[in-house]
Design a protein around this motif. Structure first.
Motif, PDB file in Angstrom:
ATOM      1  N   LYS A  75     -53.901 -51.616  41.652  1.00 32.77           N
ATOM      2  CA  LYS A  75     -53.093 -51.372  40.443  1.00 32.77           C
ATOM      3  C   LYS A  75     -53.912 -51.597  39.174  1.00 32.77           C
ATOM      4  CE  LYS A  75     -48.663 -52.591  42.471  1.00 32.77           C
ATOM      5  NZ  LYS A  75     -47.479 -53.438  42.402  1.00 32.77           N
ATOM      6  N   ILE A  76     -54.692 -52.676  39.179  1.00 31.36           N
ATOM      7  CA  ILE A  76     -55.487 -52.967  37.980  1.00 31.36           C
ATOM      8  C   ILE A  76     -56.619 -51.948  37.841  1.00 31.36           C
ATOM      9  CG2 ILE A  76     -57.017 -54.691  36.902  1.00 31.36           C
ATOM     10  CD1 ILE A  76     -55.007 -56.811  37.742  1.00 31.36           C
ATOM     11  N   LYS A 125     -51.987 -71.997  33.069  1.00 29.65           N
ATOM     12  CA  LYS A 125     -52.687 -70.709  32.963  1.00 29.65           C
ATOM     13  C   LYS A 125     -51.630 -69.602  32.862  1.00 29.65           C
ATOM     14  CE  LYS A 125     -56.440 -72.917  33.401  1.00 29.65           C
ATOM     15  NZ  LYS A 125     -57.180 -73.246  34.601  1.00 29.65           N
ATOM     16  N   PRO A 126     -51.917 -68.569  32.091  1.00 34.04           N
ATOM     17  CA  PRO A 126     -50.882 -67.551  31.862  1.00 34.04           C
ATOM     18  C   PRO A 126     -50.685 -66.582  33.025  1.00 34.04           C
ATOM     19  CG  PRO A 126     -52.907 -66.928  30.768  1.00 34.04           C
ATOM     20  CD  PRO A 126     -53.162 -68.290  31.363  1.00 34.04           C
ATOM     21  N   ILE A 127     -49.480 -66.024  33.105  1.00 34.37           N
ATOM     22  CA  ILE A 127     -49.251 -64.896  34.013  1.00 34.37           C
ATOM     23  C   ILE A 127     -49.699 -63.648  33.251  1.00 34.37           C
ATOM     24  CG2 ILE A 127     -47.565 -63.528  35.310  1.00 34.37           C
ATOM     25  CD1 ILE A 127     -45.726 -65.926  35.421  1.00 34.37           C
ATOM     26  N   ALA A 128     -50.732 -62.973  33.775  1.00 30.34           N
ATOM     27  CA  ALA A 128     -51.200 -61.764  33.098  1.00 30.34           C
ATOM     28  C   ALA A 128     -50.260 -60.607  33.423  1.00 30.34           C
ATOM     29  CB  ALA A 128     -52.618 -61.433  33.548  1.00 30.34           C
ATOM     30  N   PHE A 129     -49.967 -60.466  34.716  1.00 29.31           N
ATOM     31  CA  PHE A 129     -49.115 -59.355  35.150  1.00 29.31           C
ATOM     32  C   PHE A 129     -48.113 -59.823  36.196  1.00 29.31           C
ATOM     33  CE2 PHE A 129     -53.168 -57.101  34.159  1.00 29.31           C
ATOM     34  CZ  PHE A 129     -52.679 -56.231  33.199  1.00 29.31           C
ATOM     35  N   VAL A 130     -47.020 -59.084  36.257  1.00 28.54           N
ATOM     36  CA  VAL A 130     -46.154 -59.193  37.430  1.00 28.54           C
ATOM     37  C   VAL A 130     -46.159 -57.825  38.106  1.00 28.54           C
ATOM     38  CG1 VAL A 130     -44.650 -61.086  36.718  1.00 28.54           C
ATOM     39  CG2 VAL A 130     -44.114 -58.764  35.986  1.00 28.54           C
ATOM     40  N   SER A 131     -45.951 -57.860  39.418  1.00 25.66           N
ATOM     41  CA  SER A 131     -45.979 -56.633  40.187  1.00 25.66           C
ATOM     42  C   SER A 131     -44.584 -56.419  40.768  1.00 25.66           C
ATOM     43  CB  SER A 131     -47.048 -56.810  41.265  1.00 25.66           C
ATOM     44  OG  SER A 131     -46.812 -55.958  42.344  1.00 25.66           O
ATOM     45  N   ASN A 132     -44.057 -55.218  40.560  1.00 25.65           N
ATOM     46  CA  ASN A 132     -42.658 -54.986  40.968  1.00 25.65           C
ATOM     47  C   ASN A 132     -42.502 -53.794  41.912  1.00 25.65           C
ATOM     48  OD1 ASN A 132     -43.317 -53.208  38.909  1.00 25.65           O
ATOM     49  ND2 ASN A 132     -41.226 -53.013  38.174  1.00 25.65           N
ATOM     50  N   GLY A 133     -43.413 -53.701  42.868  1.00 23.90           N
ATOM     51  CA  GLY A 133     -43.314 -52.614  43.844  1.00 23.90           C
ATOM     52  C   GLY A 133     -44.691 -52.296  44.383  1.00 23.90           C
ATOM     53  N   GLN A 134     -44.739 -51.338  45.312  1.00 29.20           N
ATOM     54  CA  GLN A 134     -46.011 -51.070  45.971  1.00 29.20           C
ATOM     55  C   GLN A 134     -46.842 -49.977  45.296  1.00 29.20           C
ATOM     56  OE1 GLN A 134     -45.752 -51.343  50.164  1.00 29.20           O
ATOM     57  NE2 GLN A 134     -43.739 -52.277  50.160  1.00 29.20           N
ATOM     58  N   TYR A 174     -48.875 -47.743  42.432  1.00 31.20           N
ATOM     59  CA  TYR A 174     -49.874 -48.169  41.442  1.00 31.20           C
ATOM     60  C   TYR A 174     -49.285 -48.483  40.066  1.00 31.20           C
ATOM     61  CZ  TYR A 174     -53.570 -46.687  44.680  1.00 31.20           C
ATOM     62  OH  TYR A 174     -54.408 -46.563  45.764  1.00 31.20           O
ATOM     63  N   ASP A 175     -48.230 -47.775  39.709  1.00 32.50           N
ATOM     64  CA  ASP A 175     -47.700 -48.009  38.354  1.00 32.50           C
ATOM     65  C   ASP A 175     -46.674 -49.145  38.302  1.00 32.50           C
ATOM     66  OD1 ASP A 175     -45.766 -46.720  39.756  1.00 32.50           O
ATOM     67  OD2 ASP A 175     -45.229 -45.292  38.173  1.00 32.50           O
ATOM     68  N   LYS A 176     -46.458 -49.795  39.427  1.00 34.12           N
ATOM     69  CA  LYS A 176     -45.484 -50.897  39.436  1.00 34.12           C
ATOM     70  C   LYS A 176     -46.184 -52.199  39.028  1.00 34.12           C
ATOM     71  CE  LYS A 176     -41.884 -48.650  41.023  1.00 34.12           C
ATOM     72  NZ  LYS A 176     -40.926 -48.125  40.069  1.00 34.12           N
ATOM     73  N   ILE A 177     -46.554 -52.245  37.795  1.00 35.60           N
ATOM     74  CA  ILE A 177     -47.248 -53.423  37.250  1.00 35.60           C
ATOM     75  C   ILE A 177     -46.758 -53.594  35.809  1.00 35.60           C
ATOM     76  CG2 ILE A 177     -49.248 -51.906  36.776  1.00 35.60           C
ATOM     77  CD1 ILE A 177     -51.041 -54.371  36.930  1.00 35.60           C
ATOM     78  N   ILE A 178     -46.390 -54.813  35.481  1.00 35.69           N
ATOM     79  CA  ILE A 178     -45.824 -55.080  34.152  1.00 35.69           C
ATOM     80  C   ILE A 178     -46.627 -56.186  33.482  1.00 35.69           C
ATOM     81  CG2 ILE A 178     -43.774 -55.916  32.915  1.00 35.69           C
ATOM     82  CD1 ILE A 178     -42.122 -54.928  35.385  1.00 35.69           C
ATOM     83  N   LYS A 179     -46.995 -55.947  32.252  1.00 37.56           N
ATOM     84  CA  LYS A 179     -47.692 -56.993  31.501  1.00 37.56           C
ATOM     85  C   LYS A 179     -46.656 -58.082  31.178  1.00 37.56           C
ATOM     86  CE  LYS A 179     -49.693 -57.146  27.201  1.00 37.56           C
ATOM     87  NZ  LYS A 179     -50.298 -56.446  26.078  1.00 37.56           N
ATOM     88  N   PHE A 180     -46.970 -59.291  31.599  1.00 40.62           N
ATOM     89  CA  PHE A 180     -45.983 -60.365  31.430  1.00 40.62           C
ATOM     90  C   PHE A 180     -46.100 -60.985  30.042  1.00 40.62           C
ATOM     91  CE2 PHE A 180     -44.177 -64.576  31.855  1.00 40.62           C
ATOM     92  CZ  PHE A 180     -43.171 -64.431  32.792  1.00 40.62           C
TER      93      PHE A 180
END
Ligand SMILES: Nc1nc2c(ncn2[C@@H]2O[C@H](COP(=O)(O)OP(=O)(O)O)[C@@H](O)[C@H]2O)c(=O)[nH]1
Ligand SMILES: [Mg+2]
Length: 373
Positions: free
Chosen positions: A196-197, A344-353, A355-361
């Motif tokens: 994803k990244i 330490k910060p959460i950079a991203f959360v992942s909400n599915g399998q 590639y675009d299921k990635i959210i900047k936290f």
């Protein structure tokens, strides 16, 4: 996503309203009582008289005067109690007494614990709410439930503040090649997160090299190879059982030679012992010299994810967190407490399998998920 925590918090606010709040409109207006011809004083006097007329068994030997005195004393104690519970409202606003808060704080604690929020964070939220409410007065327009809600939101927002990490601007300012190492136990979503990244970075017009440093299973190398083919990016891999740090080293050298922008290092998550795993991670870190170490945690693991992050941070040192599978996580405890607990910060959360299921936290995002309808 986080639905269970969200509804539990809503319930706390609702309950606090019904249990301890005395909103203005619920207080009996004095004129109404006068209209019916029964004033408060008359009602009180009536009850004193009737109690005097029927003395209790243990009071038979007391004189009328003594009984009357006793009744008055009881009445004063009752009034004092009543005053305590209604002291939420004062002339210049509503005053919150510490005792009245205990029930609310208990409900809050249970809700947070059930949602797998880490214990120190539960304590901090409770203390924050207590501190912001005890001895304060609030505008008459509010109910206690609303005040509790405001206070909980403020405290949680403070707790989430550690989460300010803008990966994209960090990445564009970082040196080239930018080396990012991913750590975490098996099955949390490291390899998927790397893809994803990589997809995100490639989408920004940059080039990526994947390092297949999870040499523990042949399947792991295959999995990353498939991603590299789909993404159209280079993968550096050795055979299964090869030295993972050698793979990482080669990937970085390749990126330097070919002027690639990023190296994403996949790692293993299961070893015979934790000490082996941590030693292997330390070695890869020493060799690959990553600019960023991302811990990948499974949000469904709740408090275990927090403990894993702590262990990896202590042994290897992590810079940021990626929390996966939040699409299936109704509790939200890890998302709420992992960053604050580890620092330490959460950079991203992942909400599915995909590639675009990635959210900047960020804290506003989480606040929205927890409190917006
Ligand atoms: N529902 C869901 N599944 C995910 C997510 N991230 C990863 N997975 C799945 O979790 C499983 C393990 O992922 P993988 O990347 O192989 O984990 P690794 O062992 O840490 O490398 C795979 O089946 C992934 O498709 C996510 O955000 N949501
Ligand atoms: Mg993997």
């Amino acid at each position: 996503m986080f639905d269970s925590l969200k509804s539990k918090l809503k319930n706390v606010f609702k309950k606090s309203q019904s249990e301890t709040a005395v909103p203005d409109d619920v207080l009996p207006p004095v004129q109404d009582a006068a209209d019916t011809g029964v004033t408060d004083t008359a009602a009180e006097e009536g009850s004193v008289v009737s109690e005097e007329q029927v003395p209790r068994e243990d009071e038979r030997k007391l004189s009328r005067k003594e009984i009357s005195k006793l009744n008055k004393k009881e009445k004063t104690a009752d009034k004092k109690k009543e005053k305590e519970s209604t002291e939420l409202i004062s002339d210049s606003g509503k005053k919150i007494k510490e005792g009245s808060l205990d029930d609310v704080l208990w409900e809050l604690e249970v809700a947070l614990m059930e949602a797998d929020v880490a214990f120190p964070v539960v304590e901090e939220i409770k203390n924050g709410v207590r501190e912001s409410m005890v001895g304060k007065k609030y505008a008459r327009g509010h109910t206690l439930g609303e005040i509790v809600e405001i206070s909980v939101k403020e405290t949680i927002s403070e707790i989430l503040k550690i989460n300010e990490f803008d990966f994209d601007s960090w990445f564009s300012a970082a040196g080239r090649p930018t080396v990012i190492m991913f750590v975490g136990i098996n099955g949390t979503g490291k390899t998927t997160s790397i893809a994803k990244i990589a997809n995100r970075i490639i989408g920004q017009g940059k080039t990526v090299v994947l390092a297949a440093s999870d040499t523990f299973r042949a399947g792991a190398i295959e999995q990353l190879t498939i991603h590299s083919e789909r993404l159209g990016c280079k993968i550096v891999k050795h055979s299964a059982d090869a030295d993972p740090s050698a793979v990482a080293f080669d990937a970085v050298e390749h990126a330097k030679a070919r002027r690639k922008d990023a190296v994403l290092v996949d790692t293993a998550g299961r070893m015979q012992t934790n000490i082996n795993l941590m030693d292997e991670m330390k070695k890869i870190k020493r060799v690959a010299k990553p600019d960023l170490v991302i811990f990948v945690g499974d949000s469904l693991a709740g408090n275990d994810a927090v403990e894993q992050a702590r262990a990896f941070d202590a042994a290897v040192g992590i810079d940021a967190i990626m929390l996966t599978k939040i699409d299936a996580d109704s509790k939200g405890g890890a998302a709420l407490s992992i960053a604050h607990t580890i620092g330490k910060p959460i950079a991203f959360v992942s909400n599915g399998q995909e590639y675009d299921k990635i959210i900047k936290f960020n804290s506003e995002w989480m606040m929205g998920r927890l409190f917006d309808d």
